[in-house]
Scaffold this motif. Structure first.
Motif, PDB file in Angstrom:
ATOM      1  N   LYS A 132      45.197  43.550  35.767  1.00 35.97           N
ATOM      2  CA  LYS A 132      46.268  42.623  35.376  1.00 35.97           C
ATOM      3  C   LYS A 132      46.169  42.245  33.902  1.00 35.97           C
ATOM      4  N   GLN A 156      40.775  44.744  40.120  1.00 34.27           N
ATOM      5  CA  GLN A 156      42.159  44.293  40.277  1.00 34.27           C
ATOM      6  C   GLN A 156      42.513  43.225  39.243  1.00 34.27           C
ATOM      7  N   ARG A 157      41.602  42.299  39.028  1.00 27.21           N
ATOM      8  CA  ARG A 157      41.836  41.262  38.023  1.00 27.21           C
ATOM      9  C   ARG A 157      41.922  41.870  36.628  1.00 27.21           C
TER      10      ARG A 157
END
Length: 534
Positions: A370, A366-367
């Motif tokens: 981004k 998820q990081r």
């Protein structure tokens, strides 16, 4: 007759007293060596074959009328001045012990007291005399441009001076607003935004004047620093005032490519001045503000930035007369074209900023999404394939490190290679810290203790393998200081960095020179950076 006899006995007694005292005086001279500098005599303390001189002034008190000015010279003194204990550290907001990493680097231990009379240095030498000319290693402390000091236990130079038969110097200087508050382009304070980095130039000038009296060679001076210390070295390499004051350089995990522009500096300064209720032209009033008030106002500004979800505006060296151009943008600085350089990073730098040790692979992806969008799944798979045993926490730290610390170091290396001139070498530290079961990996700052040949600290530890690593890297720094080339009998043959082979010395379980290590990740982040800049 009685009177003559008394005079004879008195004279004889005095002679006997002097004779009895001479061995004591000789022992005192050995234990407390006295060195005559250009400014006056200093008394140090010898222990274990190394003489140390602490809290040596290289500049005048920077408080009052000297605040925000370039460093002023030390007034010469008569008699002997003690250099037995640490001098002040620059006023700063103290480091917090809320995070374990701060404890691992002993960030809370900054002896010497806090005050603006902080233009001091510490020196270790095997022979405080002019009999020899040993190589000199000048180390600048980390902590960005806002914190830290050379009084920290990690800055102790005794072990390196003994191991490398060299002279070691560490430096304190002005930090944060006291070192880098921008007050405009005109008048006596036009370069206030570079005062802290000018302190380092003054320290190097002191070394040039005085190091020979301590057994050092003023023509063989290495400047080196890690993190913020590396950023300071980056700046010095592009400063005309520092040219000729050092013969080699080392940037460890601190490649700084740009200085602050006047516009950026004005924003940070105006925030602080508004908090104080003063203007830039109210110099006298600013010089009279207690440094405690100045620090409190700075802390309030930073808290406000964080409350708004913004990164706190920092104080750092500002372009001006002392820093006429960016250090490594658009290319390597001409001022240090003929200075040999070593540039390095640690594999898992960013682990020092992270605290979510139980991170999951889903959170890592998820990081990463981004940061890189649709590239995330394939990129994460590549990282996991490179090191199948690494935890999600470590892989996340490595990803962030590749896109920040390592990217900056790669750009610095490439710009040096493109400029020609003196040789440049690259190293990568991969040996992890054993602290907390190895959870931090090869974290930011891991190579500092080894470089000082002092492995007692928590990030390292007294093991046979750590001693080997300390022997290797400390020998490289001493060789660079002595000859301008880090190659030495303790390490494998280490070719200079070029755009073809990109040879890098990888310190690890087996230290080896590797051509373009981790090439895939270097190319990915370089391409992404270029696309963002286009």
């Amino acid at each position: 007759m009685t009177s003559d006899r008394r005079q004879f006995l008195a004279a004889g007694g005095a002679a006997l007293g002097l004779a009895a005292a001479s061995p004591v005086r000789s022992a005192e001279a050995d234990l407390f060596p006295i060195v005559e500098t250009a400014e006056g005599k200093l008394r140090g303390l010898a222990s274990g074959g190394i003489s140390v001189f602490k809290g040596v002034r290289y500049g005048a008190d920077s408080a009052g009328a000297n605040r925000f000015r370039p460093p002023q010279p030390v007034a010469p003194w008569s008699g002997v001045r003690d250099a037995l204990d640490y001098g002040n550290i620059s006023p700063q907001i103290p480091g917090s012990r809320r995070h374990a990493y701060a404890d691992l680097i002993l960030n809370d231990l900054q002896p010497g007291g806090m005050g603006e009379d902080c233009l001091v240095l510490n020196l270790w030498t095997p022979d405080p005399s002019r009999r020899t000319k040993r190589p000199v290693i000048v180390r600048f402390h980390g902590g960005g441009f806002y914190g830290g000091s050379s009084n920290n236990p990690g800055g102790d130079g005794e072990m390196l001076a003994r191991f490398g038969d060299c002279v070691v110097v560490t430096v304190n200087h002005r930090l944060s607003a006291l070192g880098y508050l921008y007050l405009g382009d005109d008048g006596d304070f036009a370069d206030s935004g570079a005062a802290g980095i000018q302190d380092l130039v003054a320290a190097l000038q002191w070394v040039s004047r005085n190091i020979e009296a301590f057994g050092g060679d003023p023509k063989r001076v290495l400047i080196v620093g890690q993190s913020g210390g590396g950023a300071k070295v980056s700046h010095l390499m592009g400063m005309p005032g520092a040219k000729g004051l050092f013969s080699s350089a080392g940037v460890m995990s601190g490649s700084r490519l740009t200085a602050m522009t006047r516009e950026e500096a004005a924003q940070a300064s105006d925030q602080l001045l508004t908090q104080l209720g003063l203007r830039r032209d109210q110099i006298r009033e600013l010089q009279q503000v207690p440094y405690t008030t100045l620090l409190a106002a700075q802390a309030q500004v930073e808290a406000g930035d964080r409350a708004r979800g913004e990164a706190p505006r920092s104080f750092a060296p500002v372009l001006g007369a002392a820093i006429p151009h960016h250090p490594f943008t658009p290319g390597a600085p001409v001022e240090s074209r003929d200075v040999p350089l070593v540039v390095s990073t640690a594999l898992d730098e960013r682990a020092y900023r992270e605290v979510k040790f139980d991170m999951t692979w889903e959170e890592v992806q998820q990081r990463l999404e981004k940061r890189v969008g649709k590239d995330a799944p394939a990129l994460l798979a590549a990282y996991r394939d490179e090191d199948p045993k690494a935890t999600p926490f470590i892989i996340n730290a490595r990803i962030v490190s590749d896109g920040s610390f390592r990217l900056g170091a790669d750009i610095m290396l490439e710009r040096r290679a493109a400029a020609g001139g003196a040789k440049t070498w690259s190293y990568l530290w991969t040996s992890p810290s054993p602290a907390f079961g190895g959870r931090y990996g090869a974290v930011h700052g891991i190579d500092v203790a080894y470089s000082m040949h002092d492995i007692r600290f928590p990030l390292a530890g007294p093991t046979a393998d750590n001693l080997r690593l300390a022997d290797e890297i400390a020998s490289a720094w001493v060789a660079l200081a002595a000859s301008g080339d880090p190659n030495n009998p303790k390490t494998p043959a280490w070719a200079p960095y070029d755009m073809t082979d990109r040879t890098t010395l990888v310190f690890g379980a087996t230290t080896a020179a590797v051509q373009d290590p981790r090439r895939y990740f270097r190319e990915y982040w370089a391409t992404r950076s270029a696309a963002r800049s286009a």
